[in-house]
Write a protein that holds these residues in place. Sequence first.
Motif, PDB file in Angstrom:
ATOM      1  N   GLY A   1      51.660  42.622  27.910  1.00 33.08           N
ATOM      2  CA  GLY A   1      51.443  41.393  28.648  1.00 33.08           C
ATOM      3  C   GLY A   1      52.096  41.466  30.009  1.00 33.08           C
ATOM      4  O   GLY A   1      53.056  42.221  30.211  1.00 33.08           O
ATOM      5  N   HIS A   2      51.562  40.698  30.967  1.00 31.10           N
ATOM      6  CA  HIS A   2      52.120  40.697  32.319  1.00 31.10           C
ATOM      7  C   HIS A   2      51.864  39.327  32.929  1.00 31.10           C
ATOM      8  O   HIS A   2      50.755  38.794  32.833  1.00 31.10           O
ATOM      9  N   ILE A   3      52.887  38.742  33.508  1.00 31.54           N
ATOM     10  CA  ILE A   3      52.745  37.434  34.141  1.00 31.54           C
ATOM     11  C   ILE A   3      53.195  37.530  35.594  1.00 31.54           C
ATOM     12  O   ILE A   3      54.157  38.212  35.923  1.00 31.54           O
ATOM     13  N   PHE A   4      52.460  36.831  36.477  1.00 29.78           N
ATOM     14  CA  PHE A   4      52.704  36.890  37.914  1.00 29.78           C
ATOM     15  C   PHE A   4      52.731  35.491  38.497  1.00 29.78           C
ATOM     16  O   PHE A   4      51.934  34.636  38.105  1.00 29.78           O
ATOM     17  N   GLN A   5      53.598  35.289  39.456  1.00 33.97           N
ATOM     18  CA  GLN A   5      53.455  34.153  40.358  1.00 33.97           C
ATOM     19  C   GLN A   5      52.711  34.682  41.581  1.00 33.97           C
ATOM     20  O   GLN A   5      53.293  35.281  42.481  1.00 33.97           O
ATOM     21  N   LEU A   6      51.402  34.470  41.591  1.00 32.00           N
ATOM     22  CA  LEU A   6      50.577  35.039  42.653  1.00 32.00           C
ATOM     23  C   LEU A   6      50.812  34.371  43.995  1.00 32.00           C
ATOM     24  O   LEU A   6      50.613  34.987  45.044  1.00 32.00           O
ATOM     25  N   GLY A   7      51.180  33.099  43.978  1.00 34.22           N
ATOM     26  CA  GLY A   7      51.306  32.380  45.231  1.00 34.22           C
ATOM     27  C   GLY A   7      49.935  32.038  45.796  1.00 34.22           C
ATOM     28  O   GLY A   7      49.010  31.675  45.070  1.00 34.22           O
ATOM     29  N   ARG A   8      49.778  32.220  47.112  1.00 36.42           N
ATOM     30  CA  ARG A   8      48.559  31.759  47.784  1.00 36.42           C
ATOM     31  C   ARG A   8      47.672  32.887  48.287  1.00 36.42           C
ATOM     32  O   ARG A   8      46.784  32.666  49.121  1.00 36.42           O
ATOM     33  N   LYS A   9      47.895  34.102  47.767  1.00 36.16           N
ATOM     34  CA  LYS A   9      47.098  35.242  48.218  1.00 36.16           C
ATOM     35  C   LYS A   9      45.601  34.994  48.054  1.00 36.16           C
ATOM     36  O   LYS A   9      44.814  35.164  48.996  1.00 36.16           O
ATOM     37  N   TYR A  10      45.184  34.583  46.885  1.00 37.06           N
ATOM     38  CA  TYR A  10      43.757  34.392  46.618  1.00 37.06           C
ATOM     39  C   TYR A  10      43.267  33.055  47.163  1.00 37.06           C
ATOM     40  O   TYR A  10      42.125  32.941  47.613  1.00 37.06           O
ATOM     41  N   ALA A  11      44.132  32.048  47.138  1.00 31.37           N
ATOM     42  CA  ALA A  11      43.758  30.762  47.723  1.00 31.37           C
ATOM     43  C   ALA A  11      43.532  30.902  49.227  1.00 31.37           C
ATOM     44  O   ALA A  11      42.614  30.289  49.790  1.00 31.37           O
ATOM     45  N   ASP A  12      44.347  31.718  49.878  1.00 29.53           N
ATOM     46  CA  ASP A  12      44.150  31.958  51.311  1.00 29.53           C
ATOM     47  C   ASP A  12      42.829  32.686  51.556  1.00 29.53           C
ATOM     48  O   ASP A  12      42.097  32.366  52.504  1.00 29.53           O
ATOM     49  N   ALA A  13      42.538  33.666  50.697  1.00 29.55           N
ATOM     50  CA  ALA A  13      41.322  34.459  50.893  1.00 29.55           C
ATOM     51  C   ALA A  13      40.068  33.603  50.801  1.00 29.55           C
ATOM     52  O   ALA A  13      39.088  33.842  51.519  1.00 29.55           O
ATOM     53  N   PHE A  14      40.093  32.606  49.914  1.00 30.35           N
ATOM     54  CA  PHE A  14      38.900  31.785  49.703  1.00 30.35           C
ATOM     55  C   PHE A  14      39.075  30.350  50.208  1.00 30.35           C
ATOM     56  O   PHE A  14      38.252  29.487  49.916  1.00 30.35           O
ATOM     57  N   GLN A  15      40.196  30.131  50.936  1.00 24.23           N
ATOM     58  CA  GLN A  15      40.476  28.802  51.509  1.00 24.23           C
ATOM     59  C   GLN A  15      40.388  27.717  50.431  1.00 24.23           C
ATOM     60  O   GLN A  15      39.676  26.712  50.574  1.00 24.23           O
ATOM     61  N   LEU A  16      41.148  27.946  49.360  1.00 20.86           N
ATOM     62  CA  LEU A  16      41.172  27.001  48.249  1.00 20.86           C
ATOM     63  C   LEU A  16      42.152  25.868  48.575  1.00 20.86           C
ATOM     64  O   LEU A  16      43.364  26.014  48.422  1.00 20.86           O
ATOM     65  N   ASP A  17      41.616  24.766  49.041  1.00 13.15           N
ATOM     66  CA  ASP A  17      42.410  23.588  49.381  1.00 13.15           C
ATOM     67  C   ASP A  17      41.914  22.394  48.563  1.00 13.15           C
ATOM     68  O   ASP A  17      40.737  22.324  48.180  1.00 13.15           O
ATOM     69  N   VAL A  18      42.839  21.464  48.304  1.00 11.84           N
ATOM     70  CA  VAL A  18      42.471  20.166  47.737  1.00 11.84           C
ATOM     71  C   VAL A  18      43.065  19.088  48.622  1.00 11.84           C
ATOM     72  O   VAL A  18      43.989  19.335  49.412  1.00 11.84           O
ATOM     73  N   LEU A  19      42.548  17.901  48.493  1.00 13.24           N
ATOM     74  CA  LEU A  19      43.065  16.780  49.278  1.00 13.24           C
ATOM     75  C   LEU A  19      44.381  16.316  48.668  1.00 13.24           C
ATOM     76  O   LEU A  19      44.448  15.978  47.481  1.00 13.24           O
TER      77      LEU A  19
END
Length: 557
Positions: free
Chosen positions: A404-422
């Motif tokens: 098993g492996h767990i990560f705190q990815l942060g905003r790497k993928y959210a930045d790549a796809f501009q994943l924002d919410v209001l």
Amino acid sequence: MSRMLLKTLRDAPADAETASHKLLVRAGYVRRTSAGVWTWLPLGKRVLENVTRIVREEMDAIGGQEVLLPALLPREPYEVTGRAGEYGDLLFQLKDRKGADYVLGPTHEEIFTQVVKDQATSYKDLPVILYQIQTKYRDEARPRSGVLRGREFQMKDAYSFDTTDEGLAESYRLHREAYIKIFTRLGFDYRVVSAVSGAMGGSASEEFLAPAAAGEDTFVDCPKCEYAANTEAVTTVVPPADATAHGPLELLDTPDTPTIETLAAHLGVPASATLKNLLVKVDGEITGVGVPGDREVDLGKLAEHLAPAEVELVTAEDFEGRPDLVRGYVGPQDRKFPYIADPRVAPGTAWITGANEPGKHARDVVCGRDFEVDRYLDVVVVEPGDPCPECGAGLEIGRAIEIGHIFQLGRKYADAFQLDVLGQNGKPVRVTMGSYGIGVSRAVAALAEQTADEQGLCWPREVAPADVHVVAAGKAAQTELALEIGDRLHAAGVRVLVDDRTGVSPGVKFTDAELIGVPTILVVGRRAGEGVVELKDRRTGEREELTVDEALARLTA
């Protein structure tokens, strides 16, 4: 068993090296379809489903929502994050009839990010934990060790989505606790160790490792405190700097000493007094890596630190046209290349190292005076006895299987796809993510590695293909009683496997029962006419004769 698709083998496959590979094939749990691709037969599928059930129950308990994403994916999202290139040849790639590029999913961070971008628009939609239990694909160059390292495998991958770093930390904590429950229920001996994130990206990262001789990971364990880490994540304890004043740099005539061994022998000094300078190429740029002469550079560790850059050793051709690179006599002084060093090469330390001239070295080459280090990284191969970063005690090293492996990815993928919410203030908030994986099919093999003995497999009860293996050791009367006992156990909710095969000797049945590894073996043998059977504990070998009613009462309690 007379109607089950099950064929046990006397001998293991010729190419099998690990215990799990040998035993899962011999016991009829899996069969090889092609290199790195396996068919799960009825017994194996039962164990695989039991592992899946436990994983699913604990994921649901922390609020995870199960979804199922496709395994066949467009290549474009992996191009957006750069991981198409990072995976390289590991990525299965194909084109459809119209020429569109696709991949077989190795992991699904990109696709999960797109799903949440499509579905979540407000902070009120978060936090959310999504997971799937899906087939993954990696084009391993040399798949080996049976289902431990295949090209196709079952994996549980989960992803958390939060609006704050504090929320991510809480999601990470929930998954960490869930993983502890999962691996405890599965019956693993395991360690939770610090790890590096590598191509996954992110900050905090921990691995769950199952110690086993067949493991491909190495980890350190401190016998005095709770510190444990993958060897790639071990931090160096730098000894106090030597306060002794060093003399000026001295040029030495050292013919025919292109290696640390020949240099140390020529000068009569320990290898630890010398500075080893390994040349590598980082994305094509020649770079020096300095470590004490008695240590080795861990190329895997170096690659993890420098990811996603590509790291490779220099070749003879790389020295052509570079008079500053004298093979076997390279030093960091007056260099014309970037220089990385292990923390042991600290400012103020003095070394014997190459003088950048054929047949010559230099003594009292002082870090910070005669050369500078561009970047410090922990890049040496960890050795037993190295000091623990937490308490200073000597570390112990073991081999393990990553389960098993767990990560705190942060905003790497959210930045790549501009994943924002209001957000609550009406302004866009960039989402932060965690990624949490468990190798489901690998867990089956890892359990086999940890629990098998000389007779065969020996499953923990919760993952075993049955609770009780009833063996009819005799003629028709014993078989009839065995089937009756099996029916009564099944009616009571006990999972049962009945060996009612005809034309098979009791000896073969006993051997198969040991090989298959169900926790409890019930033998209907020579005393069946008296209503007496034998119960055997598969793990301990303890045997006890009981009446049928006594045995049933115990097994259904």
